[in-house]
Write a protein that holds these residues in place. Structure first.
Motif, mmCIF file in Angstrom:
data_model
loop_
_atom_site.group_PDB
_atom_site.id
_atom_site.type_symbol
_atom_site.label_atom_id
_atom_site.label_comp_id
_atom_site.label_asym_id
_atom_site.label_seq_id
_atom_site.Cartn_x
_atom_site.Cartn_y
_atom_site.Cartn_z
ATOM 1 N N GLU A 100 0.821 -1.209 0.000
ATOM 2 C CA GLU A 100 0.000 0.000 0.000
ATOM 3 C C GLU A 100 0.859 1.265 0.000
ATOM 4 O OE1 GLU A 100 -2.885 0.219 3.112
ATOM 5 O OE2 GLU A 100 -3.954 -1.578 2.463
ATOM 6 N N VAL A 101 0.276 2.334 -0.534
ATOM 7 C CA VAL A 101 0.828 3.666 -0.327
ATOM 8 C C VAL A 101 0.257 4.154 0.995
ATOM 9 C CG1 VAL A 101 0.946 6.043 -1.167
ATOM 10 C CG2 VAL A 101 0.942 4.129 -2.796
ATOM 11 N N ILE A 102 1.119 4.371 1.977
ATOM 12 C CA ILE A 102 0.664 4.729 3.321
ATOM 13 C C ILE A 102 1.122 6.150 3.660
ATOM 14 C CG2 ILE A 102 0.785 4.205 5.788
ATOM 15 C CD1 ILE A 102 1.225 1.286 5.064
ATOM 16 N N TYR A 103 0.163 6.962 4.071
ATOM 17 C CA TYR A 103 0.453 8.301 4.559
ATOM 18 C C TYR A 103 0.205 8.350 6.064
ATOM 19 C CZ TYR A 103 0.644 10.488 -0.081
ATOM 20 O OH TYR A 103 0.993 10.859 -1.353
ATOM 21 N N PHE A 104 1.132 8.973 6.782
ATOM 22 C CA PHE A 104 0.897 9.264 8.189
ATOM 23 C C PHE A 104 0.710 10.771 8.286
ATOM 24 C CE2 PHE A 104 1.631 9.638 12.735
ATOM 25 C CZ PHE A 104 0.979 8.505 13.199
ATOM 26 N N ARG A 128 4.913 7.845 3.870
ATOM 27 C CA ARG A 128 4.994 9.245 3.484
ATOM 28 C C ARG A 128 4.312 10.064 4.575
ATOM 29 N NH1 ARG A 128 2.835 8.773 -2.808
ATOM 30 N NH2 ARG A 128 4.368 7.218 -3.501
ATOM 31 N N LEU A 129 4.828 11.232 4.844
ATOM 32 C CA LEU A 129 4.170 12.134 5.780
ATOM 33 C C LEU A 129 3.323 13.135 5.006
ATOM 34 C CD1 LEU A 129 6.716 13.093 8.590
ATOM 35 C CD2 LEU A 129 5.017 11.270 8.552
ATOM 36 N N SER A 151 12.452 16.954 4.870
ATOM 37 C CA SER A 151 12.585 15.881 3.892
ATOM 38 C C SER A 151 14.046 15.656 3.518
ATOM 39 C CB SER A 151 11.765 16.216 2.645
ATOM 40 O OG SER A 151 11.855 15.177 1.698
ATOM 41 N N ALA A 152 14.788 16.737 3.346
ATOM 42 C CA ALA A 152 16.211 16.614 3.011
ATOM 43 C C ALA A 152 16.988 15.968 4.154
ATOM 44 C CB ALA A 152 16.786 17.992 2.693
ATOM 45 N N ILE A 158 7.427 14.291 2.091
ATOM 46 C CA ILE A 158 6.446 15.015 2.894
ATOM 47 C C ILE A 158 5.538 15.799 1.956
ATOM 48 C CG2 ILE A 158 6.041 16.671 4.748
ATOM 49 C CD1 ILE A 158 8.899 16.197 5.694
ATOM 50 N N ASP A 159 4.250 15.556 2.046
ATOM 51 C CA ASP A 159 3.269 16.310 1.269
ATOM 52 C C ASP A 159 2.590 17.330 2.169
ATOM 53 O OD1 ASP A 159 3.909 14.722 -0.839
ATOM 54 O OD2 ASP A 159 2.026 13.611 -0.912
#
Length: 204
Positions: A100-104, A128-129, A151-152, A158-159
């Motif tokens: 799955e594509v998982i976002y927290f 991914r955040l 992110s760096a 991070i979105d």
């Protein structure tokens, strides 16, 4: 084959309020999620362990607040009354759904404090955040710059989820209850009725 996209929104939700629900609905749309699960924490590492409400009461208020909203649910992955670190939680989520594509999903305040979290690099390896702005105070450019720096530093994605900020907070609701003030408009009617029926947040 299209990968399932799932979001997890962690917090104490004590109590869940209208902005929590609005943020969840916005995340579903902005991130094109198939489902989003609130993850109430039984014993948060960054907040006081002594709470007036039980884990079960907080879950019930989330259920009431989201009953009529599609794609929203509750995860009990942090139900055990021990300290839960996000790094451990996301590794468990990834193990259960490797494809799955998982976002927290977190708030800006949490992102600003993420260096103090337990082994944050592990979080970025698994999910991914997605970050919401804090209230009305932060410009989108400032939050975008924070996302790029973080992110760096950790090498993850991070979105930023655009959303007009509000000033509703769980602590504000608790304070209003202790003052005997109205919480109309801060929580959905079913949650307000539950809070009043159970006499929650009245302790000084």
């Amino acid at each position: 084959m299209t990968r399932r996209r799932t979001g997890y929104y962690g917090g104490t939700f004590d109590p869940v309020h209208r902005t929590h629900v609005a943020m969840a609905r916005t995340a579903v749309s902005a991130l094109r999620l198939d489902a989003l699960y609130f993850v109430p924490n039984a014993l948060p590492p960054h907040k006081a362990a002594s709470r007036e409400t039980t884990y079960e009461q907080r879950c019930e208020m989330i259920r009431l607040a989201t009953a009529s909203v599609s794609k929203l649910g509750i995860s009990n992955i942090e139900a055990e009354p021990v300290i839960h670190y996000t790094a451990d939680t996301v590794e468990r989520l990834r193990a259960a759904a490797p494809d799955e594509v998982i976002y927290f999903i977190i708030g800006e305040d949490s992102l600003r404090a993420i260096d103090s979290w337990h082994e944050p690099h592990r979080i970025f390896k698994q999910v991914r955040l997605a970050v919401f702005p804090r209230g009305r105070a932060t410009s989108s450019d400032a939050l975008a710059a924070l996302c790029r720096r973080t992110s760096a530093r950790y090498g993850g994605r991070i979105d930023m989820i655009p959303m007009s900020g509000t000033d509703i907070s769980s602590s504000g609701i608790r304070a209003a209850r202790r003052r005997g003030a109205s919480i109309d408009g801060m929580v959905v009617p079913a949650v307000k009725e539950y809070i009043e029926r159970h006499g929650l947040y009245l302790k000084k």
